[in-house]
Design a protein around this motif. Structure first.
Motif, PDB file in Angstrom:
ATOM      1  N   GLU A 131      48.679 -39.732 -34.607  1.00  0.00           N
ATOM      2  CA  GLU A 131      47.942 -39.792 -33.344  1.00  0.00           C
ATOM      3  C   GLU A 131      47.522 -41.238 -33.106  1.00  0.00           C
ATOM      4  OE1 GLU A 131      47.447 -38.983 -30.323  1.00  0.00           O
ATOM      5  OE2 GLU A 131      46.447 -37.052 -30.709  1.00  0.00           O
ATOM      6  N   ARG A 132      47.673 -41.718 -31.870  1.00  0.00           N
ATOM      7  CA  ARG A 132      47.354 -43.104 -31.534  1.00  0.00           C
ATOM      8  C   ARG A 132      46.133 -43.156 -30.630  1.00  0.00           C
ATOM      9  NH1 ARG A 132      52.508 -42.436 -32.620  1.00  0.00           N
ATOM     10  NH2 ARG A 132      53.712 -44.110 -33.605  1.00  0.00           N
ATOM     11  N   LEU A 133      45.208 -44.039 -31.007  1.00  0.00           N
ATOM     12  CA  LEU A 133      43.990 -44.247 -30.240  1.00  0.00           C
ATOM     13  C   LEU A 133      44.093 -45.607 -29.563  1.00  0.00           C
ATOM     14  CD1 LEU A 133      41.431 -43.108 -32.961  1.00  0.00           C
ATOM     15  CD2 LEU A 133      42.566 -41.684 -31.229  1.00  0.00           C
ATOM     16  N   TYR A 134      44.353 -45.596 -28.260  1.00  0.00           N
ATOM     17  CA  TYR A 134      44.557 -46.836 -27.527  1.00  0.00           C
ATOM     18  C   TYR A 134      43.225 -47.408 -27.022  1.00  0.00           C
ATOM     19  CZ  TYR A 134      49.450 -45.398 -27.617  1.00  0.00           C
ATOM     20  OH  TYR A 134      50.706 -45.010 -28.026  1.00  0.00           O
ATOM     21  N   ARG A 135      43.286 -48.647 -26.581  1.00  0.00           N
ATOM     22  CA  ARG A 135      42.100 -49.314 -26.051  1.00  0.00           C
ATOM     23  C   ARG A 135      41.485 -48.461 -24.949  1.00  0.00           C
ATOM     24  NH1 ARG A 135      40.728 -52.949 -21.953  1.00  0.00           N
ATOM     25  NH2 ARG A 135      42.830 -52.768 -21.075  1.00  0.00           N
ATOM     26  N   ALA A 136      40.166 -48.352 -24.989  1.00  0.00           N
ATOM     27  CA  ALA A 136      39.445 -47.508 -24.028  1.00  0.00           C
ATOM     28  C   ALA A 136      38.575 -48.391 -23.133  1.00  0.00           C
ATOM     29  CB  ALA A 136      38.576 -46.495 -24.770  1.00  0.00           C
ATOM     30  N   PRO A 137      39.070 -48.727 -21.935  1.00  0.00           N
ATOM     31  CA  PRO A 137      38.262 -49.545 -21.032  1.00  0.00           C
ATOM     32  C   PRO A 137      36.978 -48.845 -20.609  1.00  0.00           C
ATOM     33  CG  PRO A 137      40.555 -49.432 -20.309  1.00  0.00           C
ATOM     34  CD  PRO A 137      40.380 -48.399 -21.363  1.00  0.00           C
ATOM     35  N   ILE A 175      46.005 -43.597 -35.873  1.00  0.00           N
ATOM     36  CA  ILE A 175      46.114 -45.054 -35.807  1.00  0.00           C
ATOM     37  C   ILE A 175      45.224 -45.573 -34.682  1.00  0.00           C
ATOM     38  CG2 ILE A 175      47.665 -47.017 -35.524  1.00  0.00           C
ATOM     39  CD1 ILE A 175      49.958 -45.224 -36.427  1.00  0.00           C
ATOM     40  N   ALA A 176      44.242 -46.386 -35.046  1.00  0.00           N
ATOM     41  CA  ALA A 176      43.341 -46.972 -34.064  1.00  0.00           C
ATOM     42  C   ALA A 176      43.842 -48.352 -33.658  1.00  0.00           C
ATOM     43  CB  ALA A 176      41.930 -47.070 -34.639  1.00  0.00           C
ATOM     44  N   PHE A 177      43.859 -48.610 -32.353  1.00  0.00           N
ATOM     45  CA  PHE A 177      44.214 -49.913 -31.819  1.00  0.00           C
ATOM     46  C   PHE A 177      42.937 -50.672 -31.453  1.00  0.00           C
ATOM     47  CE2 PHE A 177      48.069 -47.570 -31.560  1.00  0.00           C
ATOM     48  CZ  PHE A 177      49.114 -48.473 -31.487  1.00  0.00           C
ATOM     49  N   ASP A 178      43.074 -51.960 -31.258  1.00  0.00           N
ATOM     50  CA  ASP A 178      41.936 -52.796 -30.899  1.00  0.00           C
ATOM     51  C   ASP A 178      41.304 -52.285 -29.608  1.00  0.00           C
ATOM     52  OD1 ASP A 178      40.140 -54.904 -31.113  1.00  0.00           O
ATOM     53  OD2 ASP A 178      41.409 -56.261 -29.945  1.00  0.00           O
ATOM     54  N   GLY A 179      39.980 -52.134 -29.633  1.00  0.00           N
ATOM     55  CA  GLY A 179      39.264 -51.673 -28.458  1.00  0.00           C
ATOM     56  C   GLY A 179      39.206 -50.169 -28.302  1.00  0.00           C
ATOM     57  N   ALA A 180      39.694 -49.422 -29.284  1.00  0.00           N
ATOM     58  CA  ALA A 180      39.663 -47.953 -29.190  1.00  0.00           C
ATOM     59  C   ALA A 180      38.229 -47.440 -29.303  1.00  0.00           C
ATOM     60  CB  ALA A 180      40.522 -47.346 -30.283  1.00  0.00           C
ATOM     61  N   ALA A 181      37.979 -46.313 -28.664  1.00  0.00           N
ATOM     62  CA  ALA A 181      36.691 -45.618 -28.767  1.00  0.00           C
ATOM     63  C   ALA A 181      36.997 -44.136 -28.958  1.00  0.00           C
ATOM     64  CB  ALA A 181      35.848 -45.839 -27.521  1.00  0.00           C
ATOM     65  N   PHE A 182      36.543 -43.570 -30.075  1.00  0.00           N
ATOM     66  CA  PHE A 182      36.987 -42.226 -30.452  1.00  0.00           C
ATOM     67  C   PHE A 182      35.875 -41.485 -31.160  1.00  0.00           C
ATOM     68  CE2 PHE A 182      39.341 -39.536 -33.682  1.00  0.00           C
ATOM     69  CZ  PHE A 182      39.813 -38.604 -32.772  1.00  0.00           C
ATOM     70  N   SER A 183      35.755 -40.207 -30.829  1.00  0.00           N
ATOM     71  CA  SER A 183      34.798 -39.330 -31.493  1.00  0.00           C
ATOM     72  C   SER A 183      35.512 -38.050 -31.904  1.00  0.00           C
ATOM     73  CB  SER A 183      33.636 -38.998 -30.544  1.00  0.00           C
ATOM     74  OG  SER A 183      32.754 -38.059 -31.147  1.00  0.00           O
ATOM     75  N   ARG A 184      35.357 -37.678 -33.171  1.00  0.00           N
ATOM     76  CA  ARG A 184      36.006 -36.454 -33.671  1.00  0.00           C
ATOM     77  C   ARG A 184      34.971 -35.599 -34.393  1.00  0.00           C
ATOM     78  NH1 ARG A 184      40.853 -37.711 -37.281  1.00  0.00           N
ATOM     79  NH2 ARG A 184      39.236 -38.528 -38.675  1.00  0.00           N
ATOM     80  N   THR A 185      35.073 -34.292 -34.167  1.00  0.00           N
ATOM     81  CA  THR A 185      34.219 -33.325 -34.853  1.00  0.00           C
ATOM     82  C   THR A 185      35.102 -32.277 -35.500  1.00  0.00           C
ATOM     83  OG1 THR A 185      32.432 -33.630 -33.241  1.00  0.00           O
ATOM     84  CG2 THR A 185      32.357 -31.656 -34.609  1.00  0.00           C
ATOM     85  N   ILE A 186      34.923 -32.064 -36.796  1.00  0.00           N
ATOM     86  CA  ILE A 186      35.629 -31.011 -37.532  1.00  0.00           C
ATOM     87  C   ILE A 186      34.588 -30.011 -38.011  1.00  0.00           C
ATOM     88  CG2 ILE A 186      37.124 -30.466 -39.483  1.00  0.00           C
ATOM     89  CD1 ILE A 186      38.228 -33.270 -39.366  1.00  0.00           C
ATOM     90  N   ASP A 187      34.690 -28.781 -37.532  1.00  0.00           N
ATOM     91  CA  ASP A 187      33.713 -27.743 -37.842  1.00  0.00           C
ATOM     92  C   ASP A 187      34.440 -26.573 -38.494  1.00  0.00           C
ATOM     93  OD1 ASP A 187      30.810 -27.048 -37.429  1.00  0.00           O
ATOM     94  OD2 ASP A 187      31.738 -25.295 -36.504  1.00  0.00           O
ATOM     95  N   CYS A 188      34.037 -26.219 -39.712  1.00  0.00           N
ATOM     96  CA  CYS A 188      34.762 -25.198 -40.481  1.00  0.00           C
ATOM     97  C   CYS A 188      33.804 -24.110 -40.959  1.00  0.00           C
ATOM     98  CB  CYS A 188      35.440 -25.822 -41.711  1.00  0.00           C
ATOM     99  SG  CYS A 188      36.369 -27.332 -41.382  1.00  0.00           S
ATOM    100  N   ASP A 189      34.256 -22.859 -40.844  1.00  0.00           N
ATOM    101  CA  ASP A 189      33.516 -21.713 -41.379  1.00  0.00           C
ATOM    102  C   ASP A 189      34.419 -20.944 -42.327  1.00  0.00           C
ATOM    103  OD1 ASP A 189      30.720 -21.192 -40.473  1.00  0.00           O
ATOM    104  OD2 ASP A 189      31.638 -21.591 -38.523  1.00  0.00           O
TER     105      ASP A 189
END
Length: 288
Positions: free
Chosen positions: A104-110, A136-150
């Protein structure tokens, strides 16, 4: 009659990027899969739902009654404002393996940030393996991930999430960006594993610090919840070697690894995952 503008100028509602901007097209995806146990004991598909840029494929895995699913993001990557949601359930007595088709690619987030939410539900005596390939994070990326398991009683869970800061072969560096990652795992309603990571600002400078990563750009977190982890700990440590560490405590095995490149990380990660899977090969998409 006054013509309508082709682009609407708006005030960005994201608290991390509250400034005027242009409303750009964003991608959204939702995928859901539920596995059930067939009368012969094999794991079969019960429910499959996909919407937007989320796709789920079921390859012929020949894995002795186990069910494998490959998850795809057809948008080709994520940037600010994109949303992806995965909901996966392993029914009682089943074995479900989930893998991403590629990195998965995380591109720059204006503007704003990309968000992924992952919900894993593992019923009685079931096993679920979440084997994501590299993010894969690129320069300027902004990313939030939540993993919730039961997890129910008697259930087991294997989670793998590799993270790469820039493509080393392209001499890329993630000088600035924002990353938020939160995992919560409960068993029989009781929290058994909670972790949170937040990196923002001058990410590359922080990775150079000896107290953070000593310049390593490739990282992986692996979590195995289940009593089998104790017997697997010693071999896991040997595989990881000086690239990280492994520790079994409280019914879970936690492994951390770092490397100077994605390839160096993968060379240790693949045999580690096969070991933690009891010798079962990884889904074929991992070898592409």
């Amino acid at each position: 009659m006054t013509a309508q503008p082709a682009l609407e100028i708006i005030a960005d509602r994201d608290p991390d990027a509250a400034r005027p901007g242009v409303r750009m097209q964003r991608s959204f995806g939702t995928g859901r899969i539920v596995a059930k146990s067939a009368p012969d004991g094999a794991t079969r598909l019960q429910t499959l739902y996909q919407e937007g840029s989320a796709r789920i494929r079921l390859p012929n895995s020949h894995s002795n009654g186990r069910l494998e699913a490959v998850l795809l993001n057809t948008s080709g990557g994520m940037t600010g404002g994109d949303r992806m949601s995965w909901n996966c359930e392993a029914g009682p007595g089943t074995h479900l393996t989930l893998a991403s088709q590629t990195a998965e690619r995380l591109y720059r987030a204006p503007q704003g940030r990309a968000e992924t939410t992952i919900r894993l539900d593992v019923k009685e005596d079931a096993a679920l393996h979440w084997l994501a390939q590299e993010t894969i994070a690129f320069d300027g990326a902004a990313f939030s991930r939540t993993i919730d398991c039961d997890l129910s009683e008697g259930a087991s869970l294997l989670v793998c999430e590799p993270l790469i800061f820039g493509r080393g072969a392209m001499n890329e560096r993630v000088r600035t960006g924002t990353l938020r990652d939160r995992w919560t795992v409960r068993q029989a309603g009781r929290p058994v594993h909670v972790e949170a990571l937040r990196l923002n600002g001058a990410i590359d400078d922080k990775l150079q610090s000896a107290a953070v990563a000593r310049g390593a750009i490739a990282h992986a977190s692996v979590l195995l919840v289940g009593p089998q982890g104790e017997a697997l700990e010693a071999r896991a440590r040997a595989i990881v070697g000086d690239a990280g560490g492994a520790s079994y405590v409280g019914g879970k095995l936690v492994v951390r690894m770092m490397a100077g490149s994605a390839l160096a990380l993968r060379r240790r990660l693949v045999p580690l995952l096969i070991h933690l899977r009891g010798g079962y090969a990884l889904p074929r998409c991992w070898s592409v």
